[in-house]
Each structure stands twice: as C-alpha cells, then as structure tokens.
Design a protein around this motif. Structure first.
Motif, PDB file in Angstrom:
ATOM      1  N   GLY A 209     -25.470  67.583  14.703  1.00  0.00           N
ATOM      2  CA  GLY A 209     -24.435  67.926  15.671  1.00  0.00           C
ATOM      3  C   GLY A 209     -23.237  67.018  15.654  1.00  0.00           C
ATOM      4  O   GLY A 209     -22.203  67.358  16.245  1.00  0.00           O
ATOM      5  N   VAL A 210     -23.331  65.872  15.007  1.00  0.00           N
ATOM      6  CA  VAL A 210     -22.170  64.975  14.920  1.00  0.00           C
ATOM      7  C   VAL A 210     -21.120  65.549  13.982  1.00  0.00           C
ATOM      8  O   VAL A 210     -19.919  65.360  14.165  1.00  0.00           O
ATOM      9  CB  VAL A 210     -22.610  63.569  14.466  1.00  0.00           C
ATOM     10  CG1 VAL A 210     -21.400  62.648  14.279  1.00  0.00           C
ATOM     11  CG2 VAL A 210     -23.571  62.966  15.467  1.00  0.00           C
ATOM     12  N   GLY A 211     -21.564  66.266  12.959  1.00  0.00           N
ATOM     13  CA  GLY A 211     -20.641  66.818  11.962  1.00  0.00           C
ATOM     14  C   GLY A 211     -20.519  65.882  10.779  1.00  0.00           C
ATOM     15  O   GLY A 211     -19.950  64.793  10.892  1.00  0.00           O
ATOM     16  N   SER A 212     -21.082  66.279   9.644  1.00  0.00           N
ATOM     17  CA  SER A 212     -21.093  65.382   8.496  1.00  0.00           C
ATOM     18  C   SER A 212     -21.070  66.164   7.196  1.00  0.00           C
ATOM     19  O   SER A 212     -21.618  67.269   7.096  1.00  0.00           O
ATOM     20  CB  SER A 212     -22.353  64.499   8.540  1.00  0.00           C
ATOM     21  OG  SER A 212     -22.439  63.695   7.377  1.00  0.00           O
ATOM     22  N   LEU A 317     -10.162  65.996   4.693  1.00  0.00           N
ATOM     23  CA  LEU A 317     -10.506  65.189   3.526  1.00  0.00           C
ATOM     24  C   LEU A 317     -10.167  63.721   3.766  1.00  0.00           C
ATOM     25  O   LEU A 317     -10.955  62.825   3.427  1.00  0.00           O
ATOM     26  CB  LEU A 317      -9.771  65.706   2.292  1.00  0.00           C
ATOM     27  CG  LEU A 317     -10.041  64.952   0.980  1.00  0.00           C
ATOM     28  CD1 LEU A 317     -11.524  64.964   0.647  1.00  0.00           C
ATOM     29  CD2 LEU A 317      -9.228  65.552  -0.161  1.00  0.00           C
ATOM     30  N   GLY A 318      -9.016  63.455   4.364  1.00  0.00           N
ATOM     31  CA  GLY A 318      -8.643  62.074   4.672  1.00  0.00           C
ATOM     32  C   GLY A 318      -9.615  61.431   5.649  1.00  0.00           C
ATOM     33  O   GLY A 318     -10.006  60.270   5.483  1.00  0.00           O
ATOM     34  N   ALA A 319     -10.036  62.193   6.665  1.00  0.00           N
ATOM     35  CA  ALA A 319     -10.993  61.657   7.633  1.00  0.00           C
ATOM     36  C   ALA A 319     -12.332  61.367   6.982  1.00  0.00           C
ATOM     37  O   ALA A 319     -12.988  60.371   7.307  1.00  0.00           O
ATOM     38  CB  ALA A 319     -11.167  62.643   8.789  1.00  0.00           C
ATOM     39  N   ASP A 320     -12.741  62.219   6.048  1.00  0.00           N
ATOM     40  CA  ASP A 320     -14.026  61.999   5.375  1.00  0.00           C
ATOM     41  C   ASP A 320     -13.972  60.755   4.501  1.00  0.00           C
ATOM     42  O   ASP A 320     -14.943  59.988   4.444  1.00  0.00           O
ATOM     43  CB  ASP A 320     -14.384  63.221   4.530  1.00  0.00           C
ATOM     44  CG  ASP A 320     -15.774  63.120   3.933  1.00  0.00           C
ATOM     45  OD1 ASP A 320     -16.723  62.833   4.690  1.00  0.00           O
ATOM     46  OD2 ASP A 320     -15.913  63.305   2.715  1.00  0.00           O
ATOM     47  N   ILE A 321     -12.848  60.535   3.835  1.00  0.00           N
ATOM     48  CA  ILE A 321     -12.724  59.328   3.009  1.00  0.00           C
ATOM     49  C   ILE A 321     -12.696  58.079   3.886  1.00  0.00           C
ATOM     50  O   ILE A 321     -13.312  57.055   3.551  1.00  0.00           O
ATOM     51  CB  ILE A 321     -11.464  59.422   2.130  1.00  0.00           C
ATOM     52  CG1 ILE A 321     -11.657  60.521   1.076  1.00  0.00           C
ATOM     53  CG2 ILE A 321     -11.168  58.091   1.449  1.00  0.00           C
ATOM     54  CD1 ILE A 321     -10.449  60.770   0.217  1.00  0.00           C
ATOM     55  N   VAL A 322     -12.016  58.162   5.030  1.00  0.00           N
ATOM     56  CA  VAL A 322     -12.021  57.036   5.972  1.00  0.00           C
ATOM     57  C   VAL A 322     -13.439  56.777   6.468  1.00  0.00           C
ATOM     58  O   VAL A 322     -13.867  55.625   6.593  1.00  0.00           O
ATOM     59  CB  VAL A 322     -11.079  57.326   7.157  1.00  0.00           C
ATOM     60  CG1 VAL A 322     -11.257  56.284   8.257  1.00  0.00           C
ATOM     61  CG2 VAL A 322      -9.633  57.339   6.689  1.00  0.00           C
ATOM     62  N   ALA A 323     -14.192  57.855   6.738  1.00  0.00           N
ATOM     63  CA  ALA A 323     -15.566  57.696   7.209  1.00  0.00           C
ATOM     64  C   ALA A 323     -16.444  57.003   6.174  1.00  0.00           C
ATOM     65  O   ALA A 323     -17.370  56.267   6.521  1.00  0.00           O
ATOM     66  CB  ALA A 323     -16.154  59.061   7.553  1.00  0.00           C
ATOM     67  N   VAL A 326     -14.705  53.083   6.097  1.00  0.00           N
ATOM     68  CA  VAL A 326     -14.296  52.324   7.275  1.00  0.00           C
ATOM     69  C   VAL A 326     -15.136  51.060   7.460  1.00  0.00           C
ATOM     70  O   VAL A 326     -14.649  50.031   7.904  1.00  0.00           O
ATOM     71  CB  VAL A 326     -14.364  53.221   8.535  1.00  0.00           C
ATOM     72  CG1 VAL A 326     -15.809  53.595   8.880  1.00  0.00           C
ATOM     73  CG2 VAL A 326     -13.702  52.534   9.718  1.00  0.00           C
ATOM     74  N   ILE A 327     -16.414  51.122   7.114  1.00  0.00           N
ATOM     75  CA  ILE A 327     -17.285  49.949   7.202  1.00  0.00           C
ATOM     76  C   ILE A 327     -17.943  49.759   5.851  1.00  0.00           C
ATOM     77  O   ILE A 327     -18.578  50.679   5.328  1.00  0.00           O
ATOM     78  CB  ILE A 327     -18.359  50.114   8.295  1.00  0.00           C
ATOM     79  CG1 ILE A 327     -17.695  50.299   9.666  1.00  0.00           C
ATOM     80  CG2 ILE A 327     -19.289  48.914   8.319  1.00  0.00           C
ATOM     81  CD1 ILE A 327     -18.694  50.520  10.787  1.00  0.00           C
ATOM     82  N   SER A 328     -17.799  48.586   5.288  1.00  0.00           N
ATOM     83  CA  SER A 328     -18.355  48.321   3.961  1.00  0.00           C
ATOM     84  C   SER A 328     -19.865  48.480   3.971  1.00  0.00           C
ATOM     85  O   SER A 328     -20.566  47.915   4.808  1.00  0.00           O
ATOM     86  CB  SER A 328     -17.976  46.904   3.513  1.00  0.00           C
ATOM     87  OG  SER A 328     -18.535  46.617   2.254  1.00  0.00           O
ATOM     88  N   GLY A 329     -20.372  49.287   3.031  1.00  0.00           N
ATOM     89  CA  GLY A 329     -21.808  49.488   2.903  1.00  0.00           C
ATOM     90  C   GLY A 329     -22.392  50.498   3.862  1.00  0.00           C
ATOM     91  O   GLY A 329     -23.600  50.687   3.907  1.00  0.00           O
ATOM     92  N   MET A 330     -21.540  51.207   4.634  1.00  0.00           N
ATOM     93  CA  MET A 330     -22.028  52.182   5.604  1.00  0.00           C
ATOM     94  C   MET A 330     -21.176  53.433   5.532  1.00  0.00           C
ATOM     95  O   MET A 330     -19.951  53.358   5.548  1.00  0.00           O
ATOM     96  CB  MET A 330     -21.986  51.583   7.017  1.00  0.00           C
ATOM     97  CG  MET A 330     -22.499  52.526   8.091  1.00  0.00           C
ATOM     98  SD  MET A 330     -22.490  51.720   9.705  1.00  0.00           S
ATOM     99  CE  MET A 330     -23.167  53.033  10.727  1.00  0.00           C
ATOM    100  N   ILE A 331     -21.827  54.603   5.444  1.00  0.00           N
ATOM    101  CA  ILE A 331     -21.116  55.872   5.399  1.00  0.00           C
ATOM    102  C   ILE A 331     -21.300  56.575   6.733  1.00  0.00           C
ATOM    103  O   ILE A 331     -22.413  56.916   7.123  1.00  0.00           O
ATOM    104  CB  ILE A 331     -21.640  56.763   4.253  1.00  0.00           C
ATOM    105  CG1 ILE A 331     -21.425  56.063   2.906  1.00  0.00           C
ATOM    106  CG2 ILE A 331     -20.925  58.106   4.246  1.00  0.00           C
ATOM    107  CD1 ILE A 331     -21.958  56.840   1.723  1.00  0.00           C
ATOM    108  N   LEU A 332     -20.213  56.781   7.453  1.00  0.00           N
ATOM    109  CA  LEU A 332     -20.260  57.430   8.752  1.00  0.00           C
ATOM    110  C   LEU A 332     -20.106  58.939   8.600  1.00  0.00           C
ATOM    111  O   LEU A 332     -19.502  59.415   7.644  1.00  0.00           O
ATOM    112  CB  LEU A 332     -19.140  56.896   9.652  1.00  0.00           C
ATOM    113  CG  LEU A 332     -19.187  55.416  10.021  1.00  0.00           C
ATOM    114  CD1 LEU A 332     -17.961  55.060  10.853  1.00  0.00           C
ATOM    115  CD2 LEU A 332     -20.454  55.096  10.803  1.00  0.00           C
ATOM    116  N   PRO A 333     -20.625  59.725   9.556  1.00  0.00           N
ATOM    117  CA  PRO A 333     -20.330  61.159   9.567  1.00  0.00           C
ATOM    118  C   PRO A 333     -18.843  61.377   9.832  1.00  0.00           C
ATOM    119  O   PRO A 333     -18.225  60.653  10.620  1.00  0.00           O
ATOM    120  CB  PRO A 333     -21.184  61.689  10.722  1.00  0.00           C
ATOM    121  CG  PRO A 333     -22.223  60.651  10.962  1.00  0.00           C
ATOM    122  CD  PRO A 333     -21.576  59.337  10.600  1.00  0.00           C
ATOM    123  N   VAL A 334     -18.271  62.376   9.184  1.00  0.00           N
ATOM    124  CA  VAL A 334     -16.845  62.623   9.354  1.00  0.00           C
ATOM    125  C   VAL A 334     -16.510  62.999  10.797  1.00  0.00           C
ATOM    126  O   VAL A 334     -15.413  62.746  11.285  1.00  0.00           O
ATOM    127  CB  VAL A 334     -16.384  63.733   8.382  1.00  0.00           C
ATOM    128  CG1 VAL A 334     -17.048  65.073   8.717  1.00  0.00           C
ATOM    129  CG2 VAL A 334     -14.872  63.876   8.390  1.00  0.00           C
TER     130      VAL A 334
END
Length: 358
Positions: A209-212, A317-323, A326-334
C-alpha cells in the motif's frame, strides 16, 4: 500565415499569439508549437534520467555498459542487470507516471479545480480497497487477482461517487466533496481490514500500500503498461469533448458535445488510468495531483495532453531514482517520496487558494 506547402502544412499565429502547425492531409491536425517544445524538453530530460536510472544501483555501470546491454553486446551479467532488472522498472515509471498525470488532468478539467485528482477524490483509495480485499479477505497474492481487485475497486468507487454527486448534472465542486467523503470512509475500511487480518498478511498488504517499483519484473509490468498505453490513446480521442467542457456546459452543448455521456466516459478512463498502475505498484500519490498543474504553467495552455503525460513520466521516474539514492545502502518505496512531495504541494495549493479568496 506562412504555408510551407499549400494544403499540407501551415504555421499561423492564432489564439492570442500562440503558434500552431496545421496538417491538412488525410487527418486534419492543429499542433501547438509551444506544446511540442515543452514536450520535447520534458522527454529529453526523462530519457536522461532514465539512462542514469539504468546506470545506478548496487552494480554501478557506465553509459557504454548500458548501451551495450541494450544492443545485446554486453556480457550476460550486465545484460541481465540492465534489461531484466532495471529496464522494467524504468519503463514502468515512465508509462505509469504518464498515465497518472493524464488521469489527474482529466479530473481537474472536469472539476475545474487543481485539487480534482484521483488522490483527493478517492479513486486511488477505491483501487487500494479492492486490492486489500483480494489480499486479506480472499488470501490471494497473485498478481492477476490483485490487479483485478484494484480495477474493480476503482471502477466501483468511481460509479458510486458519480451517482452520489449527480443532481441535474455533475458539478465539479460537488464531485470533489463527495469524493473526499467516500475516500475517508474507504480509508477507515482499509484500516479495519488491516487490523483484523493476520500480522504477516497485513504487513505484506501495508508494504504494497505504500506504492513501490522495487523488484518489478517484465511479467508484472507489461500488462499494466499495455493497458495504460491503450487508455492514453482513448484519452487523446476524448480530448476534444474534454476541452469543450472546460468552456462551460452551454459552450460544450453548442459544439454538439453530449456532456453526461462524455463525463462518464472520461471518468472511467481516469479511474482505469489510476487503477492499472495501482494494481502493479500500489497507490502512488502526488503525480496525478501536481503533474497537470506544473505542465500547465510550463505550457501556458491545457489544450494538449502530451506535455502533461511527459511531466508525469519525468516526475515519477525522478521520484523513483531519488527513492533509490536518498539514503546510501537503502532503497525506499517511491510512494514515500511522492507522498512527502505531494504533502508539500497540497499545502502550497491550499495556501494559494486561500490567498486568492481574500
């Protein structure tokens, strides 16, 4: 008026100085020059960050590595990373972003309000509810089941909102108010479903539900992308009645537009443009809300859907790349990134409307 070839292409300054290209061949078209320029710039920027998205990750690649993988000349490992793992994610972000942006543009045009988007009105909540019912009630995690649930939930919600808002026609403000009320009810229902389910299943549903776009594959992305492309074509076909209704009901009727039928068709296109990406990546906010307004300010006109679609592709696409970065070693949901940006944008829109009302 300057004719490049008589009867075929003409460029003329009309509509308060805007320049258009007229094509008078088999199909008669009038193309806004500014829209072409804005769309081309946005597409160029999108392609640039798409190339960057194919390069970055756990395995850092060069431009030559990416181009070699796309042409089939790279090693098997590099080709797998680029073509099988990263390319579906990048293409899905581009196409789904375009679909969400056009969905928001349709609703904002129908309601004549910058807050008229699937995020606010409740179509996205309906798609999420449908998917949750499949995951939690029917205990299914298959992609087809979740996609069907999201689509049915979104369409059912749209029909319900349309019926509740209909009273001698469908006014934009009434549609937004009814949509917000239905969205609130659905949000409460979603919370109840999550609280009454098993913790493991609830965690899976909440994460979805977060969207990823994390881990998306060709098998998941292709059906949704094809659906969105077809719906974008349908939205383009319906662009004439959409722009006619922006001028008001009387003007639309004078041009032979059947308002109620056109509204219903456009709302269905909008909700399906929201449901198809939601079925694949979960609900993603901000894009449908902000992309049409940003494109409108760049293009100075709402007559073309192309700049809006290009802006949506660029933003998601820009938001997904930022996600991812944004934090080194961690991939956030877009969805985390878009929700944060969307909250800031929503506050800004409300502030502007409050100031204009003074």
């Amino acid at each position: 008026m300057v004719c490049l070839q008589e009867g075929v292409i003409c460029i003329s300054p009309i509509n308060f100085g805007r320049r258009y290209i007229r094509l008078n061949g088999i199909w008669k078209l009038r193309i806004d020059v500014r829209s072409i320029v804005v769309t081309a710039i946005l597409l160029g920027a999108t392609l640039a960050i798409a190339l960057f998205g194919l390069m970055v990750g756990t395995l850092q690649l060069s431009v030559n590595d990416v181009l070699s993988a796309l042409s089939g000349e790279a090693t098997k490992m590099i080709r797998t990373v680029v073509v099988e793992w990263r390319l579906p994610r990048v293409l899905a972000a581009i196409i789904f972003g375009a679909g969400l942006a056009v969905s928001g543009a349709i609703l904002q045009s129908l309601t004549r309000n910058p807050l008229g988007s699937p995020d606010i009105i409740g179509f996205a909540s309906g798609s999420y509810t449908g998917a949750l019912i499949v995951i939690l009630v029917f205990s299914s995690t298959s992609f087809i089941g979740i996609a069907a649930g999201a689509l049915i939930g979104g369409i059912t919600t749209a029909i319900l909102i349309y019926i509740l808002a209909f009273r001698k026609g469908t006014q934009g403000f009434r549609l937004i108010i009814v949509g917000i009320a239905v969205s609130t009810i659905l949000s409460s229902l979603n919370s109840v479903l999550l609280m009454r389910s098993k913790s493991e299943v609830a965690f899976t549903a909440a994460a979805w539900g977060v969207g990823s776009l994390n881990g998306i594959s060709w098998a998941q992305a292709v059906p949704g992308m094809i659906t969105v492309v077809v719906l974008l074509i349908c939205a383009t076909v319906m662009s004439r009645p959409l722009r006619g209704m922006e001028l008001g009901e009387d003007a639309a009727k004078s041009h032979g537009i059947r308002i109620e039928r056109s509204q219903l068709v456009l709302i269905l296109i909008s909700v399906m443009l929201t449901a198809a990406p939601t079925a694949v990546m979960g609900p993603v906010s901000f894009v449908a809300l902000a992309a049409p307004q940003i494109a409108l300010r760049l293009n100075k006109s709402s007559q073309s859907l192309a700049p809006i679609a290009a802006m949506g592709a660029f933003l998601l696409l820009g938001a997904d790349i930022v996600a991812q970065r944004v934090i080194s070693g961690m991939i956030l949901p877009v969805g985390v990134v878009t929700l944060s940006l969307g909250g800031i944008y929503l506050v800004w829109v409300l502030f502007r409307q409050a100031r204009s009302a003074l």
